[in-house]
Enzyme design. Sequence first.
Site, PDB file in Angstrom:
ATOM      1  N   PHE A 200     -32.157 -10.452  -2.115  1.00 42.37           N
ATOM      2  CA  PHE A 200     -32.166  -9.041  -2.514  1.00 42.37           C
ATOM      3  C   PHE A 200     -33.561  -8.536  -2.844  1.00 42.37           C
ATOM      4  O   PHE A 200     -33.760  -7.778  -3.785  1.00 42.37           O
ATOM      5  CB  PHE A 200     -31.164  -8.794  -3.659  1.00 42.37           C
ATOM      6  CG  PHE A 200     -29.766  -8.677  -3.120  1.00 42.37           C
ATOM      7  CD1 PHE A 200     -29.109  -9.809  -2.654  1.00 42.37           C
ATOM      8  CD2 PHE A 200     -29.142  -7.460  -3.011  1.00 42.37           C
ATOM      9  CE1 PHE A 200     -27.847  -9.724  -2.086  1.00 42.37           C
ATOM     10  CE2 PHE A 200     -27.869  -7.364  -2.453  1.00 42.37           C
ATOM     11  CZ  PHE A 200     -27.227  -8.496  -1.990  1.00 42.37           C
TER      12      PHE A 200
ATOM     13  N   LYS B 270     -25.106  -1.205   6.362  1.00 39.99           N
ATOM     14  CA  LYS B 270     -25.784  -2.488   6.549  1.00 39.99           C
ATOM     15  C   LYS B 270     -25.167  -3.150   7.775  1.00 39.99           C
ATOM     16  O   LYS B 270     -24.129  -2.684   8.271  1.00 39.99           O
ATOM     17  CB  LYS B 270     -25.646  -3.368   5.302  1.00 39.99           C
ATOM     18  CG  LYS B 270     -24.229  -3.838   5.029  1.00 39.99           C
ATOM     19  CD  LYS B 270     -24.199  -4.872   3.935  1.00 39.99           C
ATOM     20  CE  LYS B 270     -22.852  -5.561   3.919  1.00 39.99           C
ATOM     21  NZ  LYS B 270     -22.759  -6.616   2.949  1.00 39.99           N
TER      22      LYS B 270
ATOM     23  N   ASN C 116     -23.836  -6.077 -10.244  1.00 41.66           N
ATOM     24  CA  ASN C 116     -24.195  -5.105  -9.208  1.00 41.66           C
ATOM     25  C   ASN C 116     -25.424  -4.301  -9.604  1.00 41.66           C
ATOM     26  O   ASN C 116     -26.290  -4.030  -8.776  1.00 41.66           O
ATOM     27  CB  ASN C 116     -23.008  -4.172  -8.923  1.00 41.66           C
ATOM     28  CG  ASN C 116     -22.078  -4.773  -7.877  1.00 41.66           C
ATOM     29  OD1 ASN C 116     -22.336  -5.861  -7.369  1.00 41.66           O
ATOM     30  ND2 ASN C 116     -21.003  -4.089  -7.565  1.00 41.66           N
TER      31      ASN C 116
ATOM     32  N   CYS D 240     -20.199   0.032  -3.154  1.00 40.43           N
ATOM     33  CA  CYS D 240     -20.262  -0.519  -4.514  1.00 40.43           C
ATOM     34  C   CYS D 240     -21.512  -0.128  -5.286  1.00 40.43           C
ATOM     35  O   CYS D 240     -21.405   0.496  -6.342  1.00 40.43           O
ATOM     36  CB  CYS D 240     -20.174  -2.035  -4.455  1.00 40.43           C
ATOM     37  SG  CYS D 240     -18.537  -2.612  -4.055  1.00 40.43           S
TER      38      CYS D 240
ATOM     39  N   ASP E 167       0.862  -1.183   0.000  1.00 45.46           N
ATOM     40  CA  ASP E 167       0.000   0.000   0.000  1.00 45.46           C
ATOM     41  C   ASP E 167       0.893   1.225   0.000  1.00 45.46           C
ATOM     42  O   ASP E 167       1.996   1.205   0.563  1.00 45.46           O
ATOM     43  CB  ASP E 167      -0.921  -0.001   1.231  1.00 45.46           C
ATOM     44  CG  ASP E 167      -2.175   0.803   0.967  1.00 45.46           C
ATOM     45  OD1 ASP E 167      -3.264   0.208   0.892  1.00 45.46           O
ATOM     46  OD2 ASP E 167      -2.063   2.050   0.795  1.00 45.46           O
TER      47      ASP E 167
ATOM     48  N   LYS F  89     -22.020   3.607  -6.436  1.00 47.83           N
ATOM     49  CA  LYS F  89     -20.932   4.026  -7.322  1.00 47.83           C
ATOM     50  C   LYS F  89     -20.985   3.269  -8.648  1.00 47.83           C
ATOM     51  O   LYS F  89     -20.825   3.867  -9.721  1.00 47.83           O
ATOM     52  CB  LYS F  89     -19.626   3.734  -6.568  1.00 47.83           C
ATOM     53  CG  LYS F  89     -18.369   3.708  -7.346  1.00 47.83           C
ATOM     54  CD  LYS F  89     -17.186   3.562  -6.399  1.00 47.83           C
ATOM     55  CE  LYS F  89     -16.793   2.129  -6.099  1.00 47.83           C
ATOM     56  NZ  LYS F  89     -16.253   1.344  -7.183  1.00 47.83           N
TER      57      LYS F  89
ATOM     58  N   GLU G 182     -14.197  -8.837  -8.342  1.00 43.06           N
ATOM     59  CA  GLU G 182     -14.521  -9.406  -7.029  1.00 43.06           C
ATOM     60  C   GLU G 182     -16.007  -9.237  -6.773  1.00 43.06           C
ATOM     61  O   GLU G 182     -16.614  -8.275  -7.220  1.00 43.06           O
ATOM     62  CB  GLU G 182     -13.663  -8.752  -5.943  1.00 43.06           C
ATOM     63  CG  GLU G 182     -13.834  -7.243  -5.772  1.00 43.06           C
ATOM     64  CD  GLU G 182     -15.044  -6.862  -4.977  1.00 43.06           C
ATOM     65  OE1 GLU G 182     -15.472  -7.685  -4.150  1.00 43.06           O
ATOM     66  OE2 GLU G 182     -15.582  -5.760  -5.177  1.00 43.06           O
TER      67      GLU G 182
HETATM   68  C1  UDX Z   1     -22.150  -5.498  -2.866  1.00 38.90           C
HETATM   69  C2  UDX Z   1     -22.293  -6.776  -3.715  1.00 38.90           C
HETATM   70  O1  UDX Z   1     -23.245  -7.654  -3.098  1.00 38.90           O
HETATM   71  C3  UDX Z   1     -20.961  -7.468  -3.883  1.00 38.90           C
HETATM   72  O2  UDX Z   1     -21.102  -8.591  -4.741  1.00 38.90           O
HETATM   73  C4  UDX Z   1     -19.983  -6.480  -4.495  1.00 38.90           C
HETATM   74  O3  UDX Z   1     -18.725  -7.055  -4.620  1.00 38.90           O
HETATM   75  C5  UDX Z   1     -19.885  -5.218  -3.637  1.00 38.90           C
HETATM   76  O4  UDX Z   1     -21.187  -4.664  -3.467  1.00 38.90           O
HETATM   77  P1  UDX Z   1     -21.940  -4.870  -0.285  1.00 38.90           P
HETATM   78  O5  UDX Z   1     -21.975  -3.444  -0.729  1.00 38.90           O
HETATM   79  O6  UDX Z   1     -20.929  -5.291   0.715  1.00 38.90           O
HETATM   80  O7  UDX Z   1     -21.761  -5.854  -1.551  1.00 38.90           O
HETATM   81  O8  UDX Z   1     -23.358  -5.188   0.364  1.00 38.90           O
HETATM   82  P2  UDX Z   1     -24.676  -5.991   0.025  1.00 38.90           P
HETATM   83  O9  UDX Z   1     -24.891  -6.972   1.102  1.00 38.90           O
HETATM   84  O10 UDX Z   1     -24.732  -6.463  -1.350  1.00 38.90           O
HETATM   85  O11 UDX Z   1     -25.761  -4.824   0.228  1.00 38.90           O
HETATM   86  C6  UDX Z   1     -25.728  -3.640  -0.542  1.00 38.90           C
HETATM   87  C7  UDX Z   1     -26.806  -2.687  -0.088  1.00 38.90           C
HETATM   88  O12 UDX Z   1     -28.094  -3.150  -0.484  1.00 38.90           O
HETATM   89  C8  UDX Z   1     -26.902  -2.470   1.413  1.00 38.90           C
HETATM   90  O13 UDX Z   1     -27.103  -1.095   1.626  1.00 38.90           O
HETATM   91  C9  UDX Z   1     -28.116  -3.259   1.838  1.00 38.90           C
HETATM   92  O14 UDX Z   1     -28.737  -2.704   2.973  1.00 38.90           O
HETATM   93  C10 UDX Z   1     -28.991  -3.103   0.607  1.00 38.90           C
HETATM   94  N1  UDX Z   1     -29.965  -4.198   0.452  1.00 38.90           N
HETATM   95  C11 UDX Z   1     -29.533  -5.470   0.193  1.00 38.90           C
HETATM   96  C12 UDX Z   1     -31.320  -3.925   0.512  1.00 38.90           C
HETATM   97  O15 UDX Z   1     -31.744  -2.778   0.734  1.00 38.90           O
HETATM   98  N2  UDX Z   1     -32.202  -4.961   0.303  1.00 38.90           N
HETATM   99  C13 UDX Z   1     -31.814  -6.217   0.053  1.00 38.90           C
HETATM  100  O16 UDX Z   1     -32.668  -7.072  -0.129  1.00 38.90           O
HETATM  101  C14 UDX Z   1     -30.426  -6.490  -0.007  1.00 38.90           C
END
Ligand code: UDX
Length: 440
Positions: free
Chosen positions: A250, A322, A209, A261, A31, A264, A152
């Site tokens: 989801f 989350k 995503n 993620c 890093d 963005k 990833e």
């Molecule tokens: C996400 C992708 O799942 C992952 O594959 C990618 O590499 C990075 O982005 P992450 O951002 O860690 O991962 O969280 P994730 O658990 O996917 O949730 C994303 C957002 O969606 C959270 O704010 C969560 O609260 C929201 N969410 C998720 C909902 O509002 N409803 C759902 O049913 C699921």
Amino acid sequence: MKNIAVAGTGYVGLVTGTCFANLGNKITCIDISEEKIAMLKRGETPIYEPGLSELIQRNVKAGRLHFTTSYDEALADADFVFICVGTPSGVDGEADLRYVRMAAETIAEKMDHPLIVVNKSTVPVGTGDWVADIISRKQPTPIDFAVVSCPEFLKEGSAIADFMAADRVVLGSLNADAAEKVARLHLPLRAPILVTDLRTAEMIKYASNAFLATRISFINEIATICEKLGADVSEVAAGMGYDKRIGPHFLNAGLGYGGSCFPKDVKALEHMALVQGSHPSLLRAVMEINRDARRWAVITLRNLLGGKLEDKRIGLLGLAFKPNTDDLREAPAMEIGHLLQNEGAQVSGYDPVAMVHAGKMNPRLRLAEDPYELAQGVDALLVVTEWDEFKHLDMRRIKEGMAQPILVDGRNIYDPEQMAALGFTYRAVGRGNGANGYNE
Ligand code: UDX
């Protein structure tokens, strides 16, 4: 055992490096931040991720995991170098590639033997070719290399399990031999491996995503319709999820997606489409519904509190974007907190792990020691993050402390009938408030 250099010790780099070390490879994480590397060398982990600290310690002890700020040191015996640097949103929603460029340039300048460069950062379609071009141009003398895209798919909070039990590994390269070598690194995971070209691999990441974000916005749109018509979105989602073509994941309605993620990447995909003259209207709707989901909380609270938020005390139950993370990037709590403060409300918050960061980001946010202290004297509580510990609170005690028993459940974690029986004025997302009688 392979020697792997990993550039970037953020979320992706640290998890990827540590997990590959755990599979028996020798990993050197690089890093440019002296501070981060010093922390890691002291045995501290700069991010909160369940199980990660222990796994780092174990692999450092076993001599498989090292940290450095020196590319010379990391690349010395490397067979592969993984690029895992950040790609934040630029001014127009585009992915800002400055760190990817820096990493590619430094690799080009420092490599002294053939290398496979694996890109794991989420980058716009076409970036793999651009990285290859940078490396060719910046090498002092030509040395063989190949670029492989390996997006990833880790979720914060379950990143180690997501890596070790990956649903799939996607590899993109025009060089079949390089793709095969990277595929071999992933064989112990026993996951399906899809090998395709660079651009397609990069697009798989964005499309995945964007699709997940679309499911969330879809169910949030259904939730607003359910609310008007007296249906319960939780049961609608459950009923839909049994259809194998749809599946149950989801489809939790709530305050929308946040994190590092989805917001963005959807924006960046919209930007990629726009600059190519495409009209990404679905992606725009997904983002608009997500913005509305935050506004729903503010409007609901305002309505329940007599049409004005001025001087009202509101407690936010959960601050992280989350559960199981301390990440506040694009966290609904931060946005909603500001919106409430703008209307004159006094906002306080509690989160099991994200309080320190939250206090720095919003110094006007009062922080409570625990959910019961948060509830003391507030006019309303808003559930923002569905931490497990909130599902098992003594709700009678919570209500006793509150100035008014108004509970807005932005993640649908409570049972509406139970909350109504306890005497709460309870509102949830898309659960037929009013039409089927809760609290009316
Ligand atoms: C996400 C992708 O799942 C992952 O594959 C990618 O590499 C990075 O982005 P992450 O951002 O860690 O991962 O969280 P994730 O658990 O996917 O949730 C994303 C957002 O969606 C959270 O704010 C969560 O609260 C929201 N969410 C998720 C909902 O509002 N409803 C759902 O049913 C699921």
